[in-house]
Design a protein around this motif. Structure first.
Motif, PDB file in Angstrom:
ATOM      1  N   VAL A  20     107.924 106.951  85.179  1.00 17.92           N
ATOM      2  CA  VAL A  20     108.913 107.875  85.730  1.00 17.92           C
ATOM      3  C   VAL A  20     109.694 108.605  84.644  1.00 17.92           C
ATOM      4  CG1 VAL A  20     109.265 106.618  87.877  1.00 17.92           C
ATOM      5  CG2 VAL A  20     110.629 106.011  85.872  1.00 17.92           C
ATOM      6  N   HIS A  21     109.540 108.180  83.371  1.00 19.99           N
ATOM      7  CA  HIS A  21     110.448 108.698  82.356  1.00 19.99           C
ATOM      8  C   HIS A  21     109.781 109.243  81.098  1.00 19.99           C
ATOM      9  CE1 HIS A  21     109.483 104.677  80.995  1.00 19.99           C
ATOM     10  NE2 HIS A  21     109.955 104.971  79.803  1.00 19.99           N
ATOM     11  N   GLU A  22     108.545 108.862  80.800  1.00 20.47           N
ATOM     12  CA  GLU A  22     107.970 109.194  79.488  1.00 20.47           C
ATOM     13  C   GLU A  22     107.573 110.663  79.389  1.00 20.47           C
ATOM     14  OE1 GLU A  22     104.817 106.454  78.814  1.00 20.47           O
ATOM     15  OE2 GLU A  22     106.138 104.893  78.063  1.00 20.47           O
ATOM     16  N   LEU A  23     108.005 111.282  78.303  1.00 19.58           N
ATOM     17  CA  LEU A  23     107.647 112.668  78.018  1.00 19.58           C
ATOM     18  C   LEU A  23     106.289 112.728  77.331  1.00 19.58           C
ATOM     19  CD1 LEU A  23     111.096 113.529  76.487  1.00 19.58           C
ATOM     20  CD2 LEU A  23     110.202 114.683  78.500  1.00 19.58           C
ATOM     21  N   ASP A  24     105.753 113.931  77.246  1.00 19.37           N
ATOM     22  CA  ASP A  24     104.550 114.152  76.441  1.00 19.37           C
ATOM     23  C   ASP A  24     105.011 114.212  74.984  1.00 19.37           C
ATOM     24  OD1 ASP A  24     102.311 115.046  75.140  1.00 19.37           O
ATOM     25  OD2 ASP A  24     101.749 116.482  76.684  1.00 19.37           O
ATOM     26  N   LEU A  25     105.094 113.041  74.370  1.00 12.01           N
ATOM     27  CA  LEU A  25     105.735 112.904  73.060  1.00 12.01           C
ATOM     28  C   LEU A  25     105.049 113.748  71.981  1.00 12.01           C
ATOM     29  CD1 LEU A  25     108.213 111.176  72.390  1.00 12.01           C
ATOM     30  CD2 LEU A  25     106.679 109.484  71.399  1.00 12.01           C
ATOM     31  N   PHE A  26     103.725 113.790  72.013  1.00 15.32           N
ATOM     32  CA  PHE A  26     103.016 114.536  70.970  1.00 15.32           C
ATOM     33  C   PHE A  26     103.314 116.031  71.077  1.00 15.32           C
ATOM     34  CE2 PHE A  26      99.331 116.865  69.333  1.00 15.32           C
ATOM     35  CZ  PHE A  26      99.347 116.420  68.021  1.00 15.32           C
ATOM     36  N   ARG A  27     103.320 116.548  72.306  1.00 20.33           N
ATOM     37  CA  ARG A  27     103.605 117.977  72.485  1.00 20.33           C
ATOM     38  C   ARG A  27     105.016 118.303  71.991  1.00 20.33           C
ATOM     39  NH1 ARG A  27     105.895 120.718  76.517  1.00 20.33           N
ATOM     40  NH2 ARG A  27     105.841 118.956  77.947  1.00 20.33           N
ATOM     41  N   CYS A  28     105.974 117.418  72.279  1.00 19.59           N
ATOM     42  CA  CYS A  28     107.356 117.643  71.830  1.00 19.59           C
ATOM     43  C   CYS A  28     107.460 117.640  70.303  1.00 19.59           C
ATOM     44  CB  CYS A  28     108.284 116.563  72.389  1.00 19.59           C
ATOM     45  SG  CYS A  28     108.433 116.547  74.175  1.00 19.59           S
ATOM     46  N   PHE A  29     106.762 116.689  69.664  1.00 18.29           N
ATOM     47  CA  PHE A  29     106.910 116.484  68.219  1.00 18.29           C
ATOM     48  C   PHE A  29     105.892 117.271  67.378  1.00 18.29           C
ATOM     49  CE2 PHE A  29     109.102 112.090  68.673  1.00 18.29           C
ATOM     50  CZ  PHE A  29     110.345 112.700  68.592  1.00 18.29           C
ATOM     51  N   GLN A  30     105.064 118.093  68.021  1.00 21.28           N
ATOM     52  CA  GLN A  30     104.027 118.805  67.264  1.00 21.28           C
ATOM     53  C   GLN A  30     104.531 119.506  66.006  1.00 21.28           C
ATOM     54  OE1 GLN A  30     100.118 120.731  68.532  1.00 21.28           O
ATOM     55  NE2 GLN A  30     101.509 121.145  70.208  1.00 21.28           N
ATOM     56  N   PRO A  31     105.639 120.283  66.092  1.00 23.77           N
ATOM     57  CA  PRO A  31     106.059 121.011  64.881  1.00 23.77           C
ATOM     58  C   PRO A  31     106.747 120.146  63.832  1.00 23.77           C
ATOM     59  CG  PRO A  31     107.561 121.485  66.698  1.00 23.77           C
ATOM     60  CD  PRO A  31     106.472 120.629  67.255  1.00 23.77           C
ATOM     61  N   VAL A  32     107.058 118.881  64.144  1.00 22.81           N
ATOM     62  CA  VAL A  32     107.803 118.032  63.197  1.00 22.81           C
ATOM     63  C   VAL A  32     107.063 116.743  62.868  1.00 22.81           C
ATOM     64  CG1 VAL A  32     110.063 118.949  63.852  1.00 22.81           C
ATOM     65  CG2 VAL A  32     109.150 116.984  65.095  1.00 22.81           C
ATOM     66  N   LEU A  33     105.750 116.723  63.062  1.00 19.54           N
ATOM     67  CA  LEU A  33     104.976 115.489  62.839  1.00 19.54           C
ATOM     68  C   LEU A  33     105.184 114.922  61.433  1.00 19.54           C
ATOM     69  CD1 LEU A  33     101.563 116.298  64.585  1.00 19.54           C
ATOM     70  CD2 LEU A  33     103.295 114.644  65.323  1.00 19.54           C
ATOM     71  N   THR A  34     105.287 115.808  60.433  1.00 23.59           N
ATOM     72  CA  THR A  34     105.439 115.328  59.050  1.00 23.59           C
ATOM     73  C   THR A  34     106.812 114.692  58.812  1.00 23.59           C
ATOM     74  OG1 THR A  34     106.110 117.557  58.398  1.00 23.59           O
ATOM     75  CG2 THR A  34     103.800 116.970  58.036  1.00 23.59           C
ATOM     76  N   HIS A  35     107.747 114.939  59.736  1.00 17.18           N
ATOM     77  CA  HIS A  35     109.102 114.405  59.554  1.00 17.18           C
ATOM     78  C   HIS A  35     109.484 113.391  60.639  1.00 17.18           C
ATOM     79  CE1 HIS A  35     109.340 117.648  56.710  1.00 17.18           C
ATOM     80  NE2 HIS A  35     109.296 118.569  57.658  1.00 17.18           N
ATOM     81  N   VAL A  36     108.514 112.938  61.433  1.00 20.30           N
ATOM     82  CA  VAL A  36     108.831 112.051  62.556  1.00 20.30           C
ATOM     83  C   VAL A  36     109.537 110.777  62.086  1.00 20.30           C
ATOM     84  CG1 VAL A  36     107.754 110.434  64.170  1.00 20.30           C
ATOM     85  CG2 VAL A  36     107.221 112.838  64.324  1.00 20.30           C
ATOM     86  N   GLN A  37     109.076 110.188  60.982  1.00 13.29           N
ATOM     87  CA  GLN A  37     109.705 108.946  60.515  1.00 13.29           C
ATOM     88  C   GLN A  37     111.120 109.176  60.019  1.00 13.29           C
ATOM     89  OE1 GLN A  37     105.825 106.399  59.206  1.00 13.29           O
ATOM     90  NE2 GLN A  37     107.547 106.342  57.845  1.00 13.29           N
ATOM     91  N   MET A  38     111.347 110.315  59.350  1.00 15.10           N
ATOM     92  CA  MET A  38     112.701 110.638  58.907  1.00 15.10           C
ATOM     93  C   MET A  38     113.613 110.845  60.117  1.00 15.10           C
ATOM     94  SD  MET A  38     114.201 113.801  56.654  1.00 15.10           S
ATOM     95  CE  MET A  38     113.699 113.210  55.042  1.00 15.10           C
TER      96      MET A  38
END
Length: 564
Positions: free
Chosen positions: A225-243
């Motif tokens: 009921v709650h999970e977003l399409d995380l990859f689509r959201c983070f596509q432009p910032v994948l290199t900075h996801v851990q930061m």
């Protein structure tokens, strides 16, 4: 998700988090309350339209007797429309979060403990905020003086079920914009027939269908009921996801400047969800405007920026929030060849004008080394056209494992502070939970640190030291300490119920016996209201003990303790 049509009712399905103790249906507890089942899901449904003289105006609130303060009405109006910089034509869906300002709170779900007791912390009801789920339509219409039809349908809830409510809106909003009020009333009546949300249960939620070509009703099944399409959201910032994960973990102030409210709200919600299963304890606003009643409070320069993640679309915020330590500016999604174009890491000093290019503007240096293997795997997945839900699952699992690796040593150390069970005796106050000493914990990391479950290298100690100063450590510690205190009390109650009560009473005064009755009753009331994790057999034995003890007292005291 794609909206489909049908002539008959549909079902939106999903699982409410992890399995937990079931909660009683609120409607069965308070059958006389109007809209009881509806209010288990939604506070109200609002329609916001554009008035040439008033600007955004609240056209309709349903149920009509739901009371919002003037400040809440104003906030809903402004937050339900993209600002003029977004230029959203067609249909747009996004979310917002606003503080409750003293308006109505539905009395039939004022006690959230049964639901919250079984729900994961990230899915518990918001106690002091409203969550708004918006479906905005802007299309050319020559019959309107301004030349455009502009209207928003808004679901106002305390539940963070972004995927469920957005899917629900995608079914009912197009129908509503065509048929208006009668359609909305029918949908609200259907929602009022839904069972209450129960953690761990699969949902069957019939809702009005919309007509499609094959005229057959079709189920809409959600994996959650709650999970977003995380990859689509983070596509432009994948290199900075851990930061970004580190910034969220430390509760750092962050502004997300996006081209539209849907991109803004999804990015903020993705960021605040990346700490799961740790609860996000800071404030966050998926979509925030200069008209918000808290604008001055959140943007003042007279004090340090608050611990909040702000999603905005107006470039004016670049000037207003230049003193903030972290600003993420993202543009429209772009590809570099066949890979998503990544925003660059830049110094805050380069954040000067409203024309500032996309980038993550921060002086923060990450404590942990980047997981290059994960990044390579995700980008390879794009090239091979791996399904986005699989990409999201990979990214979500990585973030989950990262959070768990960080939290597990804290959990182990916290568990070591619990008194031993053998030290809990029936007739003495139970021993206290020992205090949390940060330096002792840091020393324990050499043998029981994150390196046992995580291959990432870096300055883990430095990250823990900063975490101790964050709202998330305070929130985590308070919750764990509360749970341990309840567990300690439950163990004490079990110890009492396993002891020989008759032997204990032999040399006790009436005052001591009455005191035991009162304390046992207090524990029993707390246990029965889900505050103590005790077995049913213990509750029954405690009740029997109370009756036994009262029966040993003189008749006059019995009458006082057990009035007719």
């Amino acid at each position: 998700m794609e909206a489909r049509a049908g002539a008959g009712p549909r079902r939106a399905g999903g699982v409410l988090g992890a399995a937990g103790p079931s909660s009683a249906n609120r409607a069965t507890r308070t059958p006389a309350a109007p809209w009881a089942r509806f209010s288990a899901w939604l506070e109200c449904v609002c329609v916001v339209t554009f008035d040439l003289e008033l600007g955004q105006a609240l056209e309709l609130v349903y149920p009509s007797d739901f009371q919002l303060t003037d400040k809440e009405k104003s906030s809903i109006c402004y937050l339900s429309f993209p600002d003029s910089h977004s230029g959203c034509l067609g249909d747009t869906q996004f979310s917002f979060r606003m503080r409750q300002c003293g308006g109505q709170r539905s009395p039939w779900h004022a006690d959230d403990r049964p639901y919250n007791g079984g729900a994961p912390v990230a899915l518990q009801r918001e106690p002091a905020h409203y969550l708004g789920y918006v479906y905005f339509r802007q299309v050319k219409d020559s019959s309107v003086r301004r030349g455009y039809f502009q209207k928003s349908l808004v679901l106002v809830s305390r539940l963070p079920f972004v995927r469920l409510f957005q899917s629900l809106l995608s079914l009912i909003a197009p129908e509503y914009f065509d048929k208006l009020a009668p359609c909305l009333e029918a949908v609200c009546n259907e929602i009022d027939q839904w069972p209450a949300p129960v953690p761990g249960q699969t949902l069957n939620l019939p809702v009005m269908g919309v007509v499609i070509q094959n005229l057959l009703p079709a189920p809409v099944v959600l994996s959650s009921v709650h999970e977003l399409d995380l990859f689509r959201c983070f596509q432009p910032v994948l290199t900075h996801v851990q930061m970004l994960w580190e910034l969220m973990l430390l509760g750092e102030p962050l502004v997300v400047l996006a081209p539209s409210p849907d991109v803004s709200s999804e990015m903020v919600l993705a960021l605040t969800s990346c700490l799961q299963p740790l609860k996000f304890c800071c404030d966050f606003r998926p979509y925030f405007t200069i008209h918000d009643s808290e604008f001055k409070e959140l943007t003042t320069r007279t004090q340090a920026p608050p611990n909040v993640v702000l999603g905005v679309t107006n470039p004016f915020f670049i000037k207003t929030l230049q003193h903030w330590p972290h600003v993420l500016r993202i543009g429209e999604p772009k590809m570099s060849g066949d890979l998503p174009k990544q925003v660059k890491l830049k110094k805050p000093s380069r954040l000067k004008t409203v024309d500032t290019k996309p980038g993550l503007y921060t002086s923060y240096t990450a404590h942990l080394h980047r997981d290059k293997a994960l990044l390579k795997r995700l980008l390879k997945g794009v090239q091979k056209k791996r399904p986005w839900d699989m990409q999201s699952a990979l990214l979500r699992r990585h973030l989950l494992e990262l959070t768990q690796s960080f939290i597990i040593p804290l959990e182990h150390y916290m568990a070591s502070l619990m008194p031993l069970q053998k030290s809990i005796t029936p007739w003495k106050t139970p021993p206290q939970i020992r205090p949390f000493h940060q330096e002792d914990f840091l020393q324990s990391l050499e043998h029981a640190g994150p390196q046992l479950t995580c291959i990432l290298k870096g300055d883990w100690l430095g990250l823990y030291r900063r975490f101790f100063k964050s709202p998330h450590f305070d929130g985590w510690y308070r919750q764990r300490h509360k749970e341990m205190a309840q567990r300690l009390e439950a163990l004490h109650l079990e110890a009492i119920c396993e002891a020989n009560i008759e032997t204990w009473m032999q040399d006790k005064s009436e005052v001591e016996v009455v005191d035991l009755v009162l304390k046992l009753r207090e524990k029993l009331v707390r246990a029965q209201s889900h505050q103590l994790p005790v077995k049913e057999v213990t509750l029954q034995r405690a009740q029997l003990y109370i009756e036994t003890v009262i029966g040993s007292l003189p008749k006059d005291l019995q009458a006082v303790l057990c009035p007719p």
